[in-house]
Write an enzyme that holds these catalytic residues in place. Structure first.
Site, PDB file in Angstrom:
ATOM      1  N   TRP A 161      -2.839  -4.489  -5.192  1.00 26.11           N
ATOM      2  CA  TRP A 161      -1.489  -4.981  -5.326  1.00 26.11           C
ATOM      3  C   TRP A 161      -1.285  -6.065  -4.634  1.00 26.11           C
ATOM      4  O   TRP A 161      -1.538  -6.454  -3.260  1.00 26.11           O
ATOM      5  CB  TRP A 161      -0.568  -3.903  -4.621  1.00 26.11           C
ATOM      6  N   ASP A 180      -2.278   3.739   0.755  1.00 32.06           N
ATOM      7  CA  ASP A 180      -0.895   3.550   0.198  1.00 32.06           C
ATOM      8  C   ASP A 180      -0.589   4.678  -1.061  1.00 32.06           C
ATOM      9  O   ASP A 180      -1.509   4.848  -2.157  1.00 32.06           O
ATOM     10  CB  ASP A 180      -1.032   2.089  -0.329  1.00 32.06           C
ATOM     11  N   ALA A 185       2.179   5.405  -3.687  1.00 37.09           N
ATOM     12  CA  ALA A 185       3.475   4.931  -4.243  1.00 37.09           C
ATOM     13  C   ALA A 185       3.777   5.550  -5.398  1.00 37.09           C
ATOM     14  O   ALA A 185       4.710   5.472  -6.232  1.00 37.09           O
ATOM     15  CB  ALA A 185       3.463   3.483  -4.463  1.00 37.09           C
ATOM     16  N   LYS A 195       9.221   5.414  -6.925  1.00 38.91           N
ATOM     17  CA  LYS A 195       8.944   5.630  -8.368  1.00 38.91           C
ATOM     18  C   LYS A 195       9.152   6.868  -8.875  1.00 38.91           C
ATOM     19  O   LYS A 195       9.721   7.274  -9.780  1.00 38.91           O
ATOM     20  CB  LYS A 195       7.357   5.147  -8.543  1.00 38.91           C
TER      21      LYS A 195
HETATM   22  C1  LMR Z   1       4.969  -3.504  -8.877  1.00 40.16           C
HETATM   23  O1  LMR Z   1       3.551  -3.397  -8.404  1.00 40.16           O
HETATM   24  O2  LMR Z   1       5.308  -4.193  -9.819  1.00 40.16           O
HETATM   25  C2  LMR Z   1       5.861  -2.834  -8.024  1.00 40.16           C
HETATM   26  O3  LMR Z   1       5.460  -2.131  -7.120  1.00 40.16           O
HETATM   27  C3  LMR Z   1       7.091  -3.585  -7.841  1.00 40.16           C
HETATM   28  C4  LMR Z   1       6.709  -4.833  -6.809  1.00 40.16           C
HETATM   29  O4  LMR Z   1       7.316  -5.052  -5.623  1.00 40.16           O
HETATM   30  O5  LMR Z   1       5.787  -5.433  -6.955  1.00 40.16           O
END
Ligand code: LMR
Length: 397
Positions: free
Chosen positions: A130, A211, A213, A246
């Site tokens: 991410w 992590d 989420a 989420k």
């Molecule tokens: C994403 O990956 O799109 C979400 O977790 C929102 C973000 O803050 O990036």
């Protein structure tokens, strides 16, 4: 003083929403930011959350600070959800935890805690990971390395290469792993791959940093916790950053959890004091509202039951959207096999197309997603799937 600052490029994920909102195309499609949407393209308040809000409104008597670690009912409920009621670490009082402002807040304070323990610790993240992991962890001053994870050519995890790198980790290194529903690729470790990771973590004595989420968006709330429970049951130290954005749909309430499994209960008390002091030095006190809602939901049989069924609904809907897209791509003449999309889990899918093709689809068809080719599956619906498939076929052929 600020004249020395230079303009920055828009955030690679959040910037997409701005560009999408400015686009006047009547059939524009938003597959950018990871937010769940229903068939109407709307992000609803979950029914269980709406009921918890009513309860809270009727019972909340004060807006004074909550305790520095956060709402204890929330923390305990989340720990049992993640680690299970039978967790050895929980039964042995080896877990320190605080309510954090979102999963991001949890990631950041855990990174600061690592710095306090060992400022030279190296943090290994998956390639890709991410995008916000890098600033969140790097800004704490930790150095970041990558381990191979996803191979775009095969649209699957390159597990051998991943393990080869993890076998070179040193004692005290930290390895960031996505507990489930890998963001951005949607490619998840199998249970047997988690078993292998546990073995290497034992051999190399690295500390996993999980992590979490998207719990419940892969195969189910318990199924998705396999890796979390395996590592926390069998290793002396594990870090967990969890988010309720989420799976509870509480994006704007910023509700997360930072948890640390420690070697023994004495150390857990020390770590509890340290993580609270880290938080005190950044934002002082956790926000109350979101944690109070999750506390009400997780600790009330009926509300919890309703919430679990809503998580099931969201997961099943995203699964069906995956197969709808795969079918539409085939029907509209895609000259490659996209069935890997069905094997990916959670909210995201890596389409494995090039950045040029991603830019093309945006300029020619007003379809918005991250340049890596990550799409938010929840942005697909029955109305836009055919146009999406045609646009994809147009830019890849
Ligand atoms: C994403 O990956 O799109 C979400 O977790 C929102 C973000 O803050 O990036």
């Amino acid at each position: 003083m600020f004249e020395v600052l230079t303009p920055l490029a828009p955030d690679p994920i959040l910037g997409l929403s701005v560009a999408y909102n400015e686009d006047s195309h009547p059939q524009k499609i938003d597959l950018g930011v990871g937010v769940y949407k229903n068939e109407q393209g709307h992000t609803p308040i979950l029914r269980a959350v709406a009921k918890a809000q009513q309860k809270l409104l009727a019972t909340e008597k004060s807006k004074t600070y909550i305790s520095p670690q956060g709402n204890q009912g929330y923390i305990d409920g989340m720990l049992r959800l993640l680690l299970s009621d039978h967790s050895k670490a929980l039964l042995d009082n080896r877990v320190a935890a605080v309510q954090a402002p979102g999963g991001c807040g949890a990631l950041r304070i855990l990174a600061e805690l690592i710095v306090r323990a060992n400022k030279d610790a190296k943090v290994w993240v998956s390639d890709p990971t991410w995008a916000n992991h890098i600033p969140l962890i790097g800004s704490a001053g930790l150095s970041i390395e990558t381990y191979p994870y996803f191979d775009k050519n095969t649209a699957s995890i390159n597990f051998d290469a991943m393990m080869q790198t993890l076998r070179q980790c040193n004692k005290g290194d930290v390895v960031l792993l996505h507990g489930c529903c890998h963001n951005p690729t949607g490619a998840d470790l199998t249970n047997s791959q988690w078993d292998h990771i546990l073995q290497v973590a034992k051999e190399r004595e690295f500390v996993p940093f999980l992590d979490v989420a998207y719990l419940g968006f892969g195969d189910g709330l318990d199924e998705d916790a396999y890796g979390i429970r395996l590592l926390t049951d069998n290793l002396p130290e594990v870090l967990i950053a969890a988010s309720c954005s989420k799976n509870f749909g509480l994006y704007r309430e910023r509700v997360g959890l930072a948890a640390i499994v420690t070697k023994d209960s004495a150390n857990s008390q020390v770590v509890q004091g340290q993580i609270q002091s880290v938080a005190r030095g950044i934002y002082s006190m956790p926000p109350s509202y979101g944690g109070a809602l999750v506390d009400l939901i997780l600790n009330d049989e009926q509300l919890r039951h309703e919430w679990v069924s809503e998580v099931d609904e969201m997961r099943n809907r995203m699964k069906s959207l995956r197969s709808m897209l795969v079918d539409q791509l085939a029907v509209n003449g895609a000259d490659r096999d996209f069935s890997f999309i069905n094997r990916q889990k959670g909210m995201f899918s890596y389409l494995c197309i090039t950045p040029e093709q991603v830019r093309d689809i945006r300029t020619k068809h007003s379809v918005y997603f991250v340049e890596s080719s990550r799409v938010n599956i929840a942005g697909i619906n029955h109305n836009n799937v055919e146009a999406l498939a045609k646009a994809l076929v147009d830019v890849i052929q």
